[in-house]
Write a protein that holds these residues in place. Structure first.
Motif: not given
Length: 323
Positions: A212-215, A242-243, A278-279, A289-291
């Protein structure tokens, strides 16, 4: 590393405050309420305690982490980037010139220490061996370092308009255009999911927080340059996250990574809380909304004493079996 050495490292880290690398990493995770999701501004997390790291510094004022034993004092590119981002946030909030000076010191260090690896990709190397399940031999590099280094440099360019910062960010971004087999930091799995690997090992482990940090680094590069490559990589990485979120959900706690081991590598309480933060920020960045749903679910896990105890048992068993 033997089990005895592992516990000596952990024990030493916590009983000698301010003298261990763990005192840097384990700041309480906090989202930055001042950040903008549509333009470069303050970084997404506060890193306020990291900005005032109480440990060792070199003669130029750059933080060094103490790993004790044979590793000793070392520069860690991720730590330097987070220290810089924390000081950048505080500069934006206070206009304190010392904060800006520290932020630019981190930016200059990152420019000076970006170097080509054996495949020609420009990376921030860690120049010390690290005991992961597949030992990492120096020099080794990381998508986490690449992403957060970019996050620093594009902000330094925004603040100063010095071309050297943007040029270094552009060189670092090339690592996201290459697979791990080509000297980069991306991996595409059999289902077509794109990952950014914190530790480049085989088989890959898809560490959640580092991904996530890389994203966010890729997203910051897009904000700074409007690069179509960055936009597409960000979209593909968000789709992968997400998947695959359900694969990080044990029903009582989150996983640290996809370890590929019989026992799963459960996140520590620190990393579990980091995942929640992070989410929530991923929800702000994407509007998906999934996060938010998973952040709510994982936050509820942490409020349950029974679930916390179960996670601790899993974590302890994993450490005994695999470290």
């Amino acid at each position: 590393m033997s089990r005895l050495q592992y516990y000596q490292r952990i024990f030493g880290a916590y009983v000698i405050p301010g003298k261990s690398q763990l005192t840097f990493w384990h700041e309480t995770p906090r989202a930055n309420p001042n950040t903008s999701v549509h333009q470069l501004g303050e970084y997404y997390m506060l890193f306020a305690q990291k900005a005032d790291y109480p440990g060792d510094y070199d003669s130029a004022g750059i933080p060094m982490l103490n790993y004790h034993g044979k590793i000793g004092l070392q520069y860690n590119p991720v730590a330097i980037a987070q220290w810089g981002l924390g000081n950048h946030n505080l500069f934006c909030q206070t206009q304190n010139g010392e904060r800006q000076k520290k932020f630019l010191a981190a930016s200059d260090w990152l420019c000076a220490h970006l170097e080509p690896n054996s495949h020609g990709s420009w990376v921030w190397n860690h120049h010390f061996d690290w005991e992961y399940r597949s030992p990492l031999k120096a020099p080794w590099y990381s998508a986490l370092a690449q992403g957060q280094g970019i996050s620093v440099l594009v902000r330094a360019y925004r603040e100063t308009r010095a071309a050297s910062y943007l040029e270094a960010a552009e060189r670092a971004f090339t690592s996201f255009r290459k697979s791990t087999h080509e000297g980069g930091v991306t991996f595409t799995d059999a289902r077509g999911n794109l990952w950014f690997e914190e530790y480049v090992v085989s088989p890959p482990t898809h560490i959640l927080n580092g991904f996530i940090w890389a994203v966010w680094g890729v997203y910051d590069y897009f904000l700074a340059t409007q690069s179509s490559d960055a936009r597409n990589l960000f979209a593909m990485a968000v789709s992968s996250l997400r998947t695959n979120l359900d694969r990080y959900d044990l029903g009582f706690w989150s996983l640290y990574e996809h370890s590929g081991t019989l026992l799963p590598m459960v996140a520590s309480p620190f990393y579990h809380n980091l995942h929640v933060v992070q989410l929530r920020l991923m929800h702000r960045l994407t509007g998906d909304e999934i996060f938010a749903r998973y952040a709510d679910k994982w936050e509820a896990y942490a409020r349950s004493r029974a679930k916390r105890t179960r996670a601790l048992c899993y974590k302890s068993a994993f450490k005994l079996c695999y470290y």
